[in-house]
Design a protein around this motif. Structure first.
Motif, PDB file in Angstrom:
ATOM      1  N   PHE A 196       0.733  -1.205  -0.061  1.00  0.00           N
ATOM      2  CA  PHE A 196       0.055   0.037   0.139  1.00  0.00           C
ATOM      3  C   PHE A 196       1.036   1.289  -0.168  1.00  0.00           C
ATOM      4  O   PHE A 196       0.615   2.136  -0.607  1.00  0.00           O
ATOM      5  CB  PHE A 196      -0.967   0.163   1.345  1.00  0.00           C
ATOM      6  CG  PHE A 196      -1.835  -1.091   1.332  1.00  0.00           C
ATOM      7  CD1 PHE A 196      -3.029  -0.944   0.645  1.00  0.00           C
ATOM      8  CD2 PHE A 196      -1.719  -2.412   1.985  1.00  0.00           C
ATOM      9  CE1 PHE A 196      -3.799  -1.827   0.547  1.00  0.00           C
ATOM     10  CE2 PHE A 196      -2.758  -3.351   2.086  1.00  0.00           C
ATOM     11  CZ  PHE A 196      -3.847  -3.149   1.434  1.00  0.00           C
ATOM     12  N   SER A 197       2.072   1.169   0.674  1.00  0.00           N
ATOM     13  CA  SER A 197       2.919   2.421   0.805  1.00  0.00           C
ATOM     14  C   SER A 197       3.494   2.588  -0.533  1.00  0.00           C
ATOM     15  O   SER A 197       3.771   3.808  -1.037  1.00  0.00           O
ATOM     16  CB  SER A 197       3.837   2.152   1.991  1.00  0.00           C
ATOM     17  OG  SER A 197       3.080   2.191   3.251  1.00  0.00           O
ATOM     18  N   VAL A 198       4.016   1.577  -0.892  1.00  0.00           N
ATOM     19  CA  VAL A 198       4.612   1.751  -2.512  1.00  0.00           C
ATOM     20  C   VAL A 198       3.495   2.339  -3.478  1.00  0.00           C
ATOM     21  O   VAL A 198       4.044   3.202  -4.171  1.00  0.00           O
ATOM     22  CB  VAL A 198       5.213   0.320  -2.976  1.00  0.00           C
ATOM     23  CG1 VAL A 198       5.624   0.509  -4.334  1.00  0.00           C
ATOM     24  CG2 VAL A 198       6.082  -0.194  -2.117  1.00  0.00           C
ATOM     25  N   SER A 199       2.416   1.834  -3.589  1.00  0.00           N
ATOM     26  CA  SER A 199       1.534   2.201  -4.321  1.00  0.00           C
ATOM     27  C   SER A 199       1.150   3.933  -4.287  1.00  0.00           C
ATOM     28  O   SER A 199       0.645   4.354  -5.142  1.00  0.00           O
ATOM     29  CB  SER A 199       0.094   1.308  -4.263  1.00  0.00           C
ATOM     30  OG  SER A 199      -0.419   1.609  -3.159  1.00  0.00           O
ATOM     31  N   LEU A 200       1.337   4.249  -2.853  1.00  0.00           N
ATOM     32  CA  LEU A 200       0.970   5.580  -2.538  1.00  0.00           C
ATOM     33  C   LEU A 200       2.148   6.466  -2.804  1.00  0.00           C
ATOM     34  O   LEU A 200       2.091   7.776  -2.740  1.00  0.00           O
ATOM     35  CB  LEU A 200       0.362   5.799  -1.213  1.00  0.00           C
ATOM     36  CG  LEU A 200      -0.937   5.215  -0.827  1.00  0.00           C
ATOM     37  CD1 LEU A 200      -1.203   5.158   0.779  1.00  0.00           C
ATOM     38  CD2 LEU A 200      -2.017   6.104  -1.625  1.00  0.00           C
ATOM     39  N   GLY A 201       3.322   5.908  -3.172  1.00  0.00           N
ATOM     40  CA  GLY A 201       4.639   6.668  -3.395  1.00  0.00           C
ATOM     41  C   GLY A 201       5.195   6.886  -2.092  1.00  0.00           C
ATOM     42  O   GLY A 201       6.083   8.034  -1.963  1.00  0.00           O
ATOM     43  N   LEU A 202       4.629   6.372  -0.973  1.00  0.00           N
ATOM     44  CA  LEU A 202       5.528   6.755   0.373  1.00  0.00           C
ATOM     45  C   LEU A 202       6.926   6.122   0.490  1.00  0.00           C
ATOM     46  O   LEU A 202       7.666   6.592   1.276  1.00  0.00           O
ATOM     47  CB  LEU A 202       4.381   6.248   1.440  1.00  0.00           C
ATOM     48  CG  LEU A 202       3.018   6.761   1.658  1.00  0.00           C
ATOM     49  CD1 LEU A 202       2.355   6.323   2.645  1.00  0.00           C
ATOM     50  CD2 LEU A 202       3.450   8.439   1.448  1.00  0.00           C
ATOM     51  N   ILE A 203       6.998   4.964  -0.155  1.00  0.00           N
ATOM     52  CA  ILE A 203       8.167   4.302  -0.100  1.00  0.00           C
ATOM     53  C   ILE A 203       8.934   4.286  -1.658  1.00  0.00           C
ATOM     54  O   ILE A 203       8.160   3.931  -2.721  1.00  0.00           O
ATOM     55  CB  ILE A 203       8.123   2.795   0.195  1.00  0.00           C
ATOM     56  CG1 ILE A 203       7.618   2.491   1.558  1.00  0.00           C
ATOM     57  CG2 ILE A 203       9.348   1.900   0.077  1.00  0.00           C
ATOM     58  CD1 ILE A 203       7.566   0.945   1.958  1.00  0.00           C
ATOM     59  N   SER A 204      10.126   5.002  -1.828  1.00  0.00           N
ATOM     60  CA  SER A 204      10.647   5.303  -2.906  1.00  0.00           C
ATOM     61  C   SER A 204      12.250   5.076  -2.888  1.00  0.00           C
ATOM     62  O   SER A 204      12.631   4.680  -1.705  1.00  0.00           O
ATOM     63  CB  SER A 204      10.358   6.907  -3.193  1.00  0.00           C
ATOM     64  OG  SER A 204      10.952   7.660  -2.352  1.00  0.00           O
ATOM     65  N   LEU A 205      12.883   5.165  -3.890  1.00  0.00           N
ATOM     66  CA  LEU A 205      14.352   4.987  -3.618  1.00  0.00           C
ATOM     67  C   LEU A 205      15.094   5.969  -2.856  1.00  0.00           C
ATOM     68  O   LEU A 205      15.869   5.609  -2.020  1.00  0.00           O
ATOM     69  CB  LEU A 205      14.973   5.228  -5.254  1.00  0.00           C
ATOM     70  CG  LEU A 205      16.383   5.206  -5.362  1.00  0.00           C
ATOM     71  CD1 LEU A 205      16.896   3.763  -4.928  1.00  0.00           C
ATOM     72  CD2 LEU A 205      16.907   5.379  -6.782  1.00  0.00           C
ATOM     73  N   GLU A 206      14.384   7.084  -2.762  1.00  0.00           N
ATOM     74  CA  GLU A 206      15.023   8.193  -1.944  1.00  0.00           C
ATOM     75  C   GLU A 206      14.818   7.892  -0.479  1.00  0.00           C
ATOM     76  O   GLU A 206      15.775   7.829   0.370  1.00  0.00           O
ATOM     77  CB  GLU A 206      14.287   9.609  -2.172  1.00  0.00           C
ATOM     78  CG  GLU A 206      14.842  10.719  -1.405  1.00  0.00           C
ATOM     79  CD  GLU A 206      14.519  12.079  -1.687  1.00  0.00           C
ATOM     80  OE1 GLU A 206      13.297  12.124  -1.628  1.00  0.00           O
ATOM     81  OE2 GLU A 206      15.356  12.846  -2.091  1.00  0.00           O
ATOM     82  N   SER A 207      13.629   7.293  -0.057  1.00  0.00           N
ATOM     83  CA  SER A 207      13.331   6.965   1.060  1.00  0.00           C
ATOM     84  C   SER A 207      14.089   5.759   1.679  1.00  0.00           C
ATOM     85  O   SER A 207      14.485   5.568   2.985  1.00  0.00           O
ATOM     86  CB  SER A 207      11.920   6.562   1.458  1.00  0.00           C
ATOM     87  OG  SER A 207      11.234   5.459   0.739  1.00  0.00           O
ATOM     88  N   LEU A 208      14.277   4.755   0.823  1.00  0.00           N
ATOM     89  CA  LEU A 208      14.980   3.603   1.037  1.00  0.00           C
ATOM     90  C   LEU A 208      16.497   3.920   1.253  1.00  0.00           C
ATOM     91  O   LEU A 208      17.210   3.498   2.114  1.00  0.00           O
ATOM     92  CB  LEU A 208      14.882   2.553  -0.156  1.00  0.00           C
ATOM     93  CG  LEU A 208      13.703   1.849  -0.274  1.00  0.00           C
ATOM     94  CD1 LEU A 208      13.582   1.125  -1.656  1.00  0.00           C
ATOM     95  CD2 LEU A 208      13.418   1.099   0.853  1.00  0.00           C
ATOM     96  N   GLN A 209      16.821   5.000   0.692  1.00  0.00           N
ATOM     97  CA  GLN A 209      18.298   5.547   0.763  1.00  0.00           C
ATOM     98  C   GLN A 209      18.410   6.026   2.366  1.00  0.00           C
ATOM     99  O   GLN A 209      19.508   5.804   3.127  1.00  0.00           O
ATOM    100  CB  GLN A 209      18.639   6.757  -0.129  1.00  0.00           C
ATOM    101  CG  GLN A 209      19.035   6.108  -1.609  1.00  0.00           C
ATOM    102  CD  GLN A 209      19.484   7.295  -2.539  1.00  0.00           C
ATOM    103  OE1 GLN A 209      18.682   8.375  -2.442  1.00  0.00           O
ATOM    104  NE2 GLN A 209      20.543   7.183  -3.119  1.00  0.00           N
ATOM    105  N   LEU A 210      17.491   6.687   2.695  1.00  0.00           N
ATOM    106  CA  LEU A 210      17.582   7.481   4.256  1.00  0.00           C
ATOM    107  C   LEU A 210      17.326   5.972   4.991  1.00  0.00           C
ATOM    108  O   LEU A 210      18.019   5.972   6.181  1.00  0.00           O
ATOM    109  CB  LEU A 210      16.202   8.067   4.201  1.00  0.00           C
ATOM    110  CG  LEU A 210      16.221   8.883   5.682  1.00  0.00           C
ATOM    111  CD1 LEU A 210      17.679   9.594   6.204  1.00  0.00           C
ATOM    112  CD2 LEU A 210      15.069   9.895   5.708  1.00  0.00           C
ATOM    113  N   ASP A 211      16.413   5.201   4.815  1.00  0.00           N
ATOM    114  CA  ASP A 211      16.406   3.837   5.690  1.00  0.00           C
ATOM    115  C   ASP A 211      17.717   3.292   5.729  1.00  0.00           C
ATOM    116  O   ASP A 211      18.084   2.759   6.936  1.00  0.00           O
ATOM    117  CB  ASP A 211      15.456   2.948   4.851  1.00  0.00           C
ATOM    118  CG  ASP A 211      14.129   3.349   5.149  1.00  0.00           C
ATOM    119  OD1 ASP A 211      13.627   4.027   6.251  1.00  0.00           O
ATOM    120  OD2 ASP A 211      13.179   3.224   4.252  1.00  0.00           O
ATOM    121  N   LEU A 212      18.586   3.266   4.611  1.00  0.00           N
ATOM    122  CA  LEU A 212      19.790   2.590   4.904  1.00  0.00           C
ATOM    123  C   LEU A 212      20.831   3.212   5.650  1.00  0.00           C
ATOM    124  O   LEU A 212      21.488   2.643   6.392  1.00  0.00           O
ATOM    125  CB  LEU A 212      20.374   2.614   3.315  1.00  0.00           C
ATOM    126  CG  LEU A 212      21.699   1.863   3.166  1.00  0.00           C
ATOM    127  CD1 LEU A 212      21.520   0.210   3.583  1.00  0.00           C
ATOM    128  CD2 LEU A 212      22.351   1.880   1.676  1.00  0.00           C
TER     129      LEU A 212
END
Length: 255
Positions: A196-212
């Motif tokens: 659901f979060s991916v479909s809403l654009g809440l999880i993106s390449l940029e957010s995953l970089q911050l997660d890392l």
């Protein structure tokens, strides 16, 4: 240029997020409820909608540590009864995120945090009587109500922990069943929320970089959680959590 600068964050911003992430890891293995501070900090430093996607990945990482620590203590019949209501709450939360603007999400997160503080006080006031009167578990209506609210709050604000705490205490759970059931519940719910979060654009390449960048803080907090919890005054810590959560919620409502 440092990676966090490429993400539009200053060093103080990243430091604050890292401290909040470590507290999230701590909450997963030692101090349930402390994660509400993390929710408020992330929503204050990052855009409110974007903060939910960044937090979700970090929550799943913390859930893995919690599941490993308490893997043998889950109450699977209770988890199965919660599934329909939780899914309904997650779906409602997804619809809300799809139509709500960033300011609205920020305000709602603030209100939810204040409500969860109130829930925590109610839980404390009723914990012992509830445990004596309801040793067999909560009824169908209560299960549906708590499940739907937990699903909605965890989807909108990643803040379903206090709701589940109230439900499990009302059901008369022992500490080991409480921790094990909570660990598996949020691991399953957070993984289910990811599409659901991916479909809403809440999880993106940029957010995953911050997660890392923040993942090591989660690991440190989770590993430090259990030995640290045995050495601190739990009552004092709980009061600090509640006070900081109220201040954080007030900031979000006034920002």
């Amino acid at each position: 240029m440092p990676p966090f600068a490429l993400l539009g964050l200053s060093l103080p911003d990243l430091t604050l997020l890292a401290l909040a992430a470590a507290l999230l890891g701590l909450s997963k293995t030692a101090v349930p409820g402390a994660a509400t501070i993390t929710v408020a900090v992330f929503a204050a430093v990052l855009p409110a909608r974007a903060s939910t996607g960044v937090l979700l990945v970090l929550l799943i990482l913390g859930d893995l540590f919690a599941v490993w620590t308490y893997r043998a203590h889950a109450d699977w019949p209770v988890l199965r009864r919660l599934v329909p209501a939780v899914l309904a709450g997650v779906a409602l939360g997804t619809l809300f995120l799809a139509v709500a603007g960033d300011t609205t999400v920020r305000r709602v997160i603030g209100v939810i945090l204040l409500l969860l503080v109130a829930v925590t006080f109610v839980r404390r006031a009723r914990a012992r009587p509830a445990a004596r009167e309801r040793p067999g578990g909560a009824g169908r209506f209560e299960t549906s109500s708590y499940g739907a609210l937990a699903g909605f709050t965890t989807m909108v604000a990643n803040a379903g922990g206090p709701v589940m705490s109230l439900y499990l205490l009302a059901a008369g759970f022992s500490m080991s069943r409480f921790l094990g059931t909570t660990a598996w519940f949020f691991f399953a719910v957070n993984v289910a929320k990811a599409p659901f979060s991916v479909s809403l654009g809440l999880i993106s390449l940029e957010s995953l970089q911050l997660d890392l960048l923040l993942a090591p803080a989660i690991v440190i907090g989770a590993l430090a959680g259990r030995p640290l919890a045995r050495r601190i005054d739990q009552r004092l810590f709980d009061r600090l959590v509640l006070a900081l959560t109220v201040l954080s919620a007030a900031y979000l409502l006034m920002a």
